[in-house]
Design a protein around this motif. Structure first.
Motif, PDB file in Angstrom:
ATOM      1  N   VAL A 137       0.841  -1.205   0.000  1.00 35.01           N
ATOM      2  CA  VAL A 137       0.000   0.000   0.000  1.00 35.01           C
ATOM      3  C   VAL A 137       0.873   1.250   0.000  1.00 35.01           C
ATOM      4  O   VAL A 137       0.603   2.218  -0.723  1.00 35.01           O
ATOM      5  CB  VAL A 137      -0.933   0.000   1.222  1.00 35.01           C
ATOM      6  CG1 VAL A 137      -1.714   1.307   1.294  1.00 35.01           C
ATOM      7  CG2 VAL A 137      -1.891  -1.181   1.161  1.00 35.01           C
ATOM      8  N   ARG A 138       1.937   1.217   0.777  1.00 33.39           N
ATOM      9  CA  ARG A 138       2.830   2.377   0.851  1.00 33.39           C
ATOM     10  C   ARG A 138       3.488   2.641  -0.499  1.00 33.39           C
ATOM     11  O   ARG A 138       3.637   3.791  -0.913  1.00 33.39           O
ATOM     12  CB  ARG A 138       3.890   2.156   1.925  1.00 33.39           C
ATOM     13  CG  ARG A 138       4.757   3.380   2.188  1.00 33.39           C
ATOM     14  CD  ARG A 138       5.788   3.114   3.277  1.00 33.39           C
ATOM     15  NE  ARG A 138       6.515   4.329   3.604  1.00 33.39           N
ATOM     16  CZ  ARG A 138       7.530   4.809   2.874  1.00 33.39           C
ATOM     17  NH1 ARG A 138       7.924   4.155   1.783  1.00 33.39           N
ATOM     18  NH2 ARG A 138       8.122   5.937   3.230  1.00 33.39           N
ATOM     19  N   ASP A 139       3.886   1.587  -1.204  1.00 33.19           N
ATOM     20  CA  ASP A 139       4.515   1.759  -2.513  1.00 33.19           C
ATOM     21  C   ASP A 139       3.549   2.421  -3.502  1.00 33.19           C
ATOM     22  O   ASP A 139       3.947   3.295  -4.291  1.00 33.19           O
ATOM     23  CB  ASP A 139       4.978   0.397  -3.057  1.00 33.19           C
ATOM     24  CG  ASP A 139       6.149  -0.176  -2.278  1.00 33.19           C
ATOM     25  OD1 ASP A 139       6.846   0.605  -1.589  1.00 33.19           O
ATOM     26  OD2 ASP A 139       6.376  -1.407  -2.352  1.00 33.19           O
ATOM     27  N   VAL A 140       2.283   2.001  -3.456  1.00 34.59           N
ATOM     28  CA  VAL A 140       1.282   2.607  -4.346  1.00 34.59           C
ATOM     29  C   VAL A 140       1.110   4.084  -4.017  1.00 34.59           C
ATOM     30  O   VAL A 140       1.019   4.933  -4.906  1.00 34.59           O
ATOM     31  CB  VAL A 140      -0.064   1.856  -4.216  1.00 34.59           C
ATOM     32  CG1 VAL A 140      -1.145   2.568  -5.033  1.00 34.59           C
ATOM     33  CG2 VAL A 140       0.083   0.420  -4.684  1.00 34.59           C
ATOM     34  N   MET A 141       1.086   4.408  -2.721  1.00 38.38           N
ATOM     35  CA  MET A 141       0.921   5.795  -2.310  1.00 38.38           C
ATOM     36  C   MET A 141       2.122   6.642  -2.720  1.00 38.38           C
ATOM     37  O   MET A 141       1.960   7.779  -3.181  1.00 38.38           O
ATOM     38  CB  MET A 141       0.717   5.869  -0.795  1.00 38.38           C
ATOM     39  CG  MET A 141      -0.558   5.191  -0.317  1.00 38.38           C
ATOM     40  SD  MET A 141      -0.779   5.260   1.488  1.00 38.38           S
ATOM     41  CE  MET A 141      -1.219   6.991   1.697  1.00 38.38           C
ATOM     42  N   VAL A 142       3.327   6.117  -2.557  1.00 41.71           N
ATOM     43  CA  VAL A 142       4.544   6.845  -2.947  1.00 41.71           C
ATOM     44  C   VAL A 142       4.536   7.135  -4.437  1.00 41.71           C
ATOM     45  O   VAL A 142       4.794   8.265  -4.887  1.00 41.71           O
ATOM     46  CB  VAL A 142       5.798   6.050  -2.554  1.00 41.71           C
ATOM     47  CG1 VAL A 142       7.044   6.670  -3.181  1.00 41.71           C
ATOM     48  CG2 VAL A 142       5.955   5.990  -1.039  1.00 41.71           C
ATOM     49  N   GLU A 143       4.229   6.121  -5.238  1.00 40.88           N
ATOM     50  CA  GLU A 143       4.226   6.303  -6.695  1.00 40.88           C
ATOM     51  C   GLU A 143       3.166   7.321  -7.127  1.00 40.88           C
ATOM     52  O   GLU A 143       3.433   8.192  -7.959  1.00 40.88           O
ATOM     53  CB  GLU A 143       3.963   4.956  -7.370  1.00 40.88           C
ATOM     54  CG  GLU A 143       3.988   5.041  -8.896  1.00 40.88           C
ATOM     55  CD  GLU A 143       3.741   3.691  -9.554  1.00 40.88           C
ATOM     56  OE1 GLU A 143       3.690   3.648 -10.787  1.00 40.88           O
ATOM     57  OE2 GLU A 143       3.600   2.692  -8.815  1.00 40.88           O
ATOM     58  N   THR A 144       1.982   7.230  -6.544  1.00 34.59           N
ATOM     59  CA  THR A 144       0.898   8.146  -6.906  1.00 34.59           C
ATOM     60  C   THR A 144       1.238   9.583  -6.515  1.00 34.59           C
ATOM     61  O   THR A 144       1.021  10.521  -7.292  1.00 34.59           O
ATOM     62  CB  THR A 144      -0.403   7.718  -6.218  1.00 34.59           C
ATOM     63  OG1 THR A 144      -0.705   6.362  -6.562  1.00 34.59           O
ATOM     64  CG2 THR A 144      -1.551   8.616  -6.646  1.00 34.59           C
ATOM     65  N   ALA A 145       1.763   9.767  -5.309  1.00 34.68           N
ATOM     66  CA  ALA A 145       2.103  11.110  -4.841  1.00 34.68           C
ATOM     67  C   ALA A 145       3.199  11.736  -5.695  1.00 34.68           C
ATOM     68  O   ALA A 145       3.144  12.924  -6.026  1.00 34.68           O
ATOM     69  CB  ALA A 145       2.529  11.055  -3.379  1.00 34.68           C
ATOM     70  N   HIS A 146       4.202  10.936  -6.066  1.00 32.91           N
ATOM     71  CA  HIS A 146       5.294  11.471  -6.886  1.00 32.91           C
ATOM     72  C   HIS A 146       4.836  11.759  -8.309  1.00 32.91           C
ATOM     73  O   HIS A 146       5.342  12.693  -8.950  1.00 32.91           O
ATOM     74  CB  HIS A 146       6.476  10.501  -6.876  1.00 32.91           C
ATOM     75  CG  HIS A 146       7.335  10.622  -5.658  1.00 32.91           C
ATOM     76  ND1 HIS A 146       8.445  11.435  -5.605  1.00 32.91           N
ATOM     77  CD2 HIS A 146       7.235  10.054  -4.434  1.00 32.91           C
ATOM     78  CE1 HIS A 146       9.005  11.357  -4.409  1.00 32.91           C
ATOM     79  NE2 HIS A 146       8.291  10.520  -3.669  1.00 32.91           N
ATOM     80  N   GLN A 147       3.905  10.980  -8.831  1.00 32.65           N
ATOM     81  CA  GLN A 147       3.362  11.278 -10.155  1.00 32.65           C
ATOM     82  C   GLN A 147       2.657  12.633 -10.157  1.00 32.65           C
ATOM     83  O   GLN A 147       2.810  13.421 -11.101  1.00 32.65           O
ATOM     84  CB  GLN A 147       2.393  10.170 -10.579  1.00 32.65           C
ATOM     85  CG  GLN A 147       3.071   8.871 -10.998  1.00 32.65           C
ATOM     86  CD  GLN A 147       2.062   7.792 -11.353  1.00 32.65           C
ATOM     87  OE1 GLN A 147       0.856   7.957 -11.182  1.00 32.65           O
ATOM     88  NE2 GLN A 147       2.563   6.662 -11.854  1.00 32.65           N
ATOM     89  N   MET A 148       1.902  12.900  -9.114  1.00 35.08           N
ATOM     90  CA  MET A 148       1.241  14.201  -9.019  1.00 35.08           C
ATOM     91  C   MET A 148       2.262  15.310  -8.813  1.00 35.08           C
ATOM     92  O   MET A 148       2.112  16.417  -9.342  1.00 35.08           O
ATOM     93  CB  MET A 148       0.234  14.184  -7.865  1.00 35.08           C
ATOM     94  CG  MET A 148      -0.550  15.482  -7.743  1.00 35.08           C
ATOM     95  SD  MET A 148      -1.804  15.406  -6.446  1.00 35.08           S
ATOM     96  CE  MET A 148      -2.374  17.117  -6.460  1.00 35.08           C
ATOM     97  N   PHE A 149       3.302  15.029  -8.036  1.00 33.83           N
ATOM     98  CA  PHE A 149       4.356  16.015  -7.780  1.00 33.83           C
ATOM     99  C   PHE A 149       5.055  16.418  -9.075  1.00 33.83           C
ATOM    100  O   PHE A 149       5.450  17.577  -9.248  1.00 33.83           O
ATOM    101  CB  PHE A 149       5.361  15.429  -6.789  1.00 33.83           C
ATOM    102  CG  PHE A 149       6.503  16.346  -6.447  1.00 33.83           C
ATOM    103  CD1 PHE A 149       6.316  17.449  -5.638  1.00 33.83           C
ATOM    104  CD2 PHE A 149       7.775  16.108  -6.947  1.00 33.83           C
ATOM    105  CE1 PHE A 149       7.371  18.292  -5.316  1.00 33.83           C
ATOM    106  CE2 PHE A 149       8.834  16.943  -6.640  1.00 33.83           C
ATOM    107  CZ  PHE A 149       8.630  18.040  -5.821  1.00 33.83           C
ATOM    108  N   GLU A 150       5.208  15.474 -10.005  1.00 38.05           N
ATOM    109  CA  GLU A 150       5.883  15.744 -11.278  1.00 38.05           C
ATOM    110  C   GLU A 150       4.933  16.217 -12.365  1.00 38.05           C
ATOM    111  O   GLU A 150       5.374  16.594 -13.446  1.00 38.05           O
ATOM    112  CB  GLU A 150       6.601  14.479 -11.759  1.00 38.05           C
ATOM    113  CG  GLU A 150       7.708  13.991 -10.826  1.00 38.05           C
ATOM    114  CD  GLU A 150       8.847  14.984 -10.697  1.00 38.05           C
ATOM    115  OE1 GLU A 150       9.028  15.809 -11.627  1.00 38.05           O
ATOM    116  OE2 GLU A 150       9.555  14.949  -9.668  1.00 38.05           O
ATOM    117  N   ASP A 151       3.637  16.239 -12.092  1.00 37.46           N
ATOM    118  CA  ASP A 151       2.660  16.674 -13.084  1.00 37.46           C
ATOM    119  C   ASP A 151       2.804  18.185 -13.310  1.00 37.46           C
ATOM    120  O   ASP A 151       2.715  18.976 -12.369  1.00 37.46           O
ATOM    121  CB  ASP A 151       1.251  16.361 -12.575  1.00 37.46           C
ATOM    122  CG  ASP A 151       0.190  16.563 -13.655  1.00 37.46           C
ATOM    123  OD1 ASP A 151       0.431  17.363 -14.593  1.00 37.46           O
ATOM    124  OD2 ASP A 151      -0.879  15.949 -13.563  1.00 37.46           O
TER     125      ASP A 151
END
Length: 291
Positions: free
Chosen positions: A207-221
């Protein structure tokens, strides 16, 4: 009467000329002083507009518009004080030239001032509080603040009254002297905190890995890049465990007043990412309930 006037005509003329000279000199000095103050304020205002905002790691602390407002407000206070001081001194000189003892007058003025000050102590408190608020740049027009009794967007900052408009559109007029604390949500940075309840059966690491990836994708958007500060999102992991679910938390530093919209967008992206990854989200219904 005629003899007295003829005997003292020279003194009377001299006194009148002196009084007129005092008044004219006071007006000229007042004009020169106010002109000097206004020019100094205009120069300071031009520097405030041209100078970029001051940045630290936490983000923008003070912009040109805030410095401009602060400079003009302090200039107005200084002009009023200088004008009052010059005219009071001129009035005392005129009274002295009329051969009237200023001692009793000053004593009477002191008593009257004390009485007025006691009766208008709330007004004096408001004015002093307003001056210090402006000097310390506690808030400015456009800031969203919590002033205790009211909170909203600052529409006007006066020496006595601060005008706020809340989320319902109601305008609040708050006396500066009654404000005991200020919570400013528009200075520096904000923090978006998103808590998502996840089934206790899920693997926290996954779950943490999914959250990290999602948050960083938004951060780079590119569409959301300006809403973040330079610090990347942080996934704290399990915030709490309650019954059949665990609360997973992600925190993000955002620009001032952007935390709510960032949190909403990030929450939506996390739900979509959990749905794609097959992660069960939500708090199960209590046993024995249902239709």
């Amino acid at each position: 009467m005629g003899n007295w006037f003829s005997n003292n005509s020279g003194t009377i003329v001299t006194d009148v000329v002196t009084i007129v000279a005092i008044i004219v000199a006071a007006l000229i000095i007042r004009k020169i002083t106010l002109t000097f103050i206004h020019r100094a304020v205009d120069k300071a205002a031009m520097r405030a507009e041209s100078k970029p905002g001051r940045f630290l790691e936490a983000g923008l602390l003070m912009g040109a518009e805030r410095r401009l407002q602060r400079t003009r407000a302090l200039g107005s206070v200084l002009s009023s004080v200088a004008s009052a001081a010059i005219m009071i001194i001129a009035a005392l000189m005129v009274i002295d030239q009329l051969h009237i003892s200023t001692g009793p007058i000053l004593a009477s003025v002191g008593v009257i001032s004390a009485a007025i000050g006691f009766g208008a102590r709330d007004v004096v408190t408001d004015l002093l509080a307003g001056i210090f608020m402006i000097m310390e740049d506690q808030y400015g027009v456009g800031d969203y603040i919590d002033a205790g009794d009211a909170k909203g967007t600052v529409e006007d900052v006066g020496l006595r009254i601060t005008q706020l408009r809340d989320i319902d559109g109601v305008v609040w007029y708050v006396r500066n002297g009654t404000i005991k604390r200020i919570g400013n949500q528009s200075q520096g940075y904000a923090r978006a905190i998103v808590d998502v309840p996840v089934s206790y059966a899920e693997n926290p690491g996954r779950v943490r890995d999914v959250m990290v990836e999602t948050a960083h994708q938004m951060f780079e958007d590119p569409e959301w890049k300006d809403s973040f500060l330079t610090e990347a999102p942080t996934v704290a992991g399990i915030e709490s465990i309650e019954g059949d679910h665990m609360m997973m938390r992600v925190t993000v530093r955002t620009a001032a007043r952007r935390s709510a919209e960032v949190a909403r967008e990030l929450r939506g992206r996390l739900l979509m990412a959990f749905d794609e990854a097959g992660v069960k989200v939500g708090i199960p219904a209590a046993a024995g309930t249902g239709t």
